[in-house]
Scaffold this motif. Structure first.
Motif, PDB file in Angstrom:
ATOM      1  N   GLN A 224       0.812  -1.214   0.000  1.00  0.00           N
ATOM      2  CA  GLN A 224       0.000   0.000   0.000  1.00  0.00           C
ATOM      3  C   GLN A 224       0.847   1.267   0.000  1.00  0.00           C
ATOM      4  OE1 GLN A 224      -3.255   0.180  -0.311  1.00  0.00           O
ATOM      5  NE2 GLN A 224      -3.438  -2.042  -0.494  1.00  0.00           N
ATOM      6  N   ASP A 225       1.954   1.295   0.720  1.00  0.00           N
ATOM      7  CA  ASP A 225       2.795   2.493   0.778  1.00  0.00           C
ATOM      8  C   ASP A 225       3.384   2.804  -0.587  1.00  0.00           C
ATOM      9  OD1 ASP A 225       2.227   2.717   3.424  1.00  0.00           O
ATOM     10  OD2 ASP A 225       4.064   1.698   4.082  1.00  0.00           O
ATOM     11  N   VAL A 226       3.891   1.764  -1.225  1.00  0.00           N
ATOM     12  CA  VAL A 226       4.487   1.982  -2.552  1.00  0.00           C
ATOM     13  C   VAL A 226       3.415   2.391  -3.545  1.00  0.00           C
ATOM     14  CG1 VAL A 226       5.759   0.865  -4.417  1.00  0.00           C
ATOM     15  CG2 VAL A 226       6.343   0.361  -2.042  1.00  0.00           C
TER      16      VAL A 226
ATOM     17  N   MET B  18       3.207   5.533  -6.113  1.00  0.00           N
ATOM     18  CA  MET B  18       3.032   5.313  -7.558  1.00  0.00           C
ATOM     19  C   MET B  18       1.872   6.159  -8.104  1.00  0.00           C
ATOM     20  SD  MET B  18       5.373   3.162  -8.496  1.00  0.00           S
ATOM     21  CE  MET B  18       4.780   2.425  -9.979  1.00  0.00           C
ATOM     22  N   ASP B  19       0.789   6.263  -7.323  1.00  0.00           N
ATOM     23  CA  ASP B  19      -0.350   7.060  -7.771  1.00  0.00           C
ATOM     24  C   ASP B  19       0.019   8.549  -7.875  1.00  0.00           C
ATOM     25  OD1 ASP B  19      -1.914   4.835  -7.895  1.00  0.00           O
ATOM     26  OD2 ASP B  19      -2.773   5.119  -5.869  1.00  0.00           O
TER      27      ASP B  19
ATOM     28  N   VAL C 189       2.704  12.855 -13.718  1.00  0.00           N
ATOM     29  CA  VAL C 189       2.976  12.598 -15.134  1.00  0.00           C
ATOM     30  C   VAL C 189       1.797  13.065 -15.993  1.00  0.00           C
ATOM     31  CG1 VAL C 189       3.269  10.762 -16.850  1.00  0.00           C
ATOM     32  CG2 VAL C 189       4.620  10.732 -14.763  1.00  0.00           C
ATOM     33  N   ASN C 190       0.578  12.803 -15.533  1.00  0.00           N
ATOM     34  CA  ASN C 190      -0.612  13.239 -16.300  1.00  0.00           C
ATOM     35  C   ASN C 190      -0.667  14.776 -16.411  1.00  0.00           C
ATOM     36  OD1 ASN C 190      -1.568  10.641 -16.817  1.00  0.00           O
ATOM     37  ND2 ASN C 190      -2.657  10.535 -14.843  1.00  0.00           N
ATOM     38  N   ARG C 191      -0.365  15.465 -15.305  1.00  0.00           N
ATOM     39  CA  ARG C 191      -0.364  16.925 -15.355  1.00  0.00           C
ATOM     40  C   ARG C 191       0.715  17.451 -16.305  1.00  0.00           C
ATOM     41  NH1 ARG C 191      -1.070  16.533  -9.702  1.00  0.00           N
ATOM     42  NH2 ARG C 191       1.098  17.197  -9.352  1.00  0.00           N
ATOM     43  N   ALA C 192       1.897  16.849 -16.282  1.00  0.00           N
ATOM     44  CA  ALA C 192       2.972  17.253 -17.192  1.00  0.00           C
ATOM     45  C   ALA C 192       2.573  16.997 -18.645  1.00  0.00           C
ATOM     46  CB  ALA C 192       4.262  16.508 -16.848  1.00  0.00           C
TER      47      ALA C 192
END
Length: 279
Positions: free
Chosen positions: A244-246, A250-251, A257-260
């Protein structure tokens, strides 16, 4: 002093200079014409006085011996004198002895008295004494017509014509200078507009080059973001829901990445000159 500084630029314009030059020429012409006219009248007056004195000296003996025929011959000899209207000789009793008149000028006066010569209109009136020694034995009367105003205008027509031509030349020069000045101002205005247009063109070319550069960079950057996004998605599948932490990290990375990718898409739209979404 400040007022002079204000008006001097106006006085230095070509049209004003031409006007002042024409005014000076007209003034000089008037002065010359008046001077010539004064000289002409004085000369004619001296001529008529001299002619009357010659006639008086010629008829002295005829008056002394009461020879009317001889006096008439002397008077008739003046028939060729230019402008003569009336010439007459009187005895010591102021009685008319001999006379001549022409050009429908009318007869001589019945009696005269000696007076100073004078002008009346365009005529000269002269009455001079006939002397034998210091004794007055009669009078000579002459009335002479000088040039009329129209004739005087014709005599000065050459001067007037030259001055008129000079005024026309000055006026033409002034108008030419004004036209050249206006043309120069128009040329300067066109040159300034051309410089502004060239500057706008250079700025447009810079913006176009900048857009092309931004488009190229955004395209490459978008390719890199696609690789990063694909790698993150593969990592999510392999890690699974256990970590869950990783997964949280990742999210967050995928969201960034989507915003970029959205930013690079806008840059590509700008470089392609497409309509941007006003958000």
């Amino acid at each position: 002093m400040n007022a002079w500084k204000t008006y001097l630029p106006r006085l230095s314009t070509p049209g004003t200079i031409a006007f002042l030059g024409a005014l000076v020429l007209i003034s000089l012409t008037v002065v010359v014409v008046l001077y010539q006219q004064h000289g002409y009248r004085s000369q004619k007056l001296r001529e008529v006085v001299a002619q009357s004195e010659v006639l008086g000296a010629s008829v002295t003996a005829a008056l002394v011996f009461d020879d009317a025929k001889a006096a008439q011959d002397y008077v008739s000899a003046l028939g060729a004198y230019p402008g003569l209207e009336v010439a007459a000789v009187y005895d010591a009793s102021h009685r008319l002895v001999a006379s001549i008149s022409r050009d429908n000028a009318g007869g001589a006066p019945a009696t005269v008295r000696v007076h100073s010569p004078y002008f009346s209109g365009d005529r000269i009136y002269v009455t001079s004494p006939v002397l034998q020694g210091s004794t007055q034995v009669g009078e000579v009367y002459m009335r002479v017509r000088v040039d009329s105003p129209a004739q005087r205008v014709v005599r000065f027509a050459g001067i007037v014509l030259l001055v008129s031509m000079a005024i026309l030349m000055l006026s033409a020069l002034g108008m030419t200078q004004q036209a050249l000045k206006r043309a120069n101002l128009e040329l300067q205005k066109e040159m300034a507009e051309r410089a502004r247009a060239e500057e706008a063109l250079r700025q447009s070319q810079k913006m176009e080059a900048l857009g092309q550069l931004a488009g190229g960079i955004a395209h490459d950057f978008n390719n890199l973001l696609a690789i990063i996004k694909s790698s993150l998605q593969l990592m999510q599948r392999r890690i699974g829901p256990a970590a869950q932490d990783v997964q949280r990290f990742m999210d967050a990375a995928l969201d960034a990445v989507n915003r970029a990718a959205s930013v690079t898409e806008r840059v590509l739209v700008f470089s392609r000159r497409q309509t941007l979404s006003p958000q």
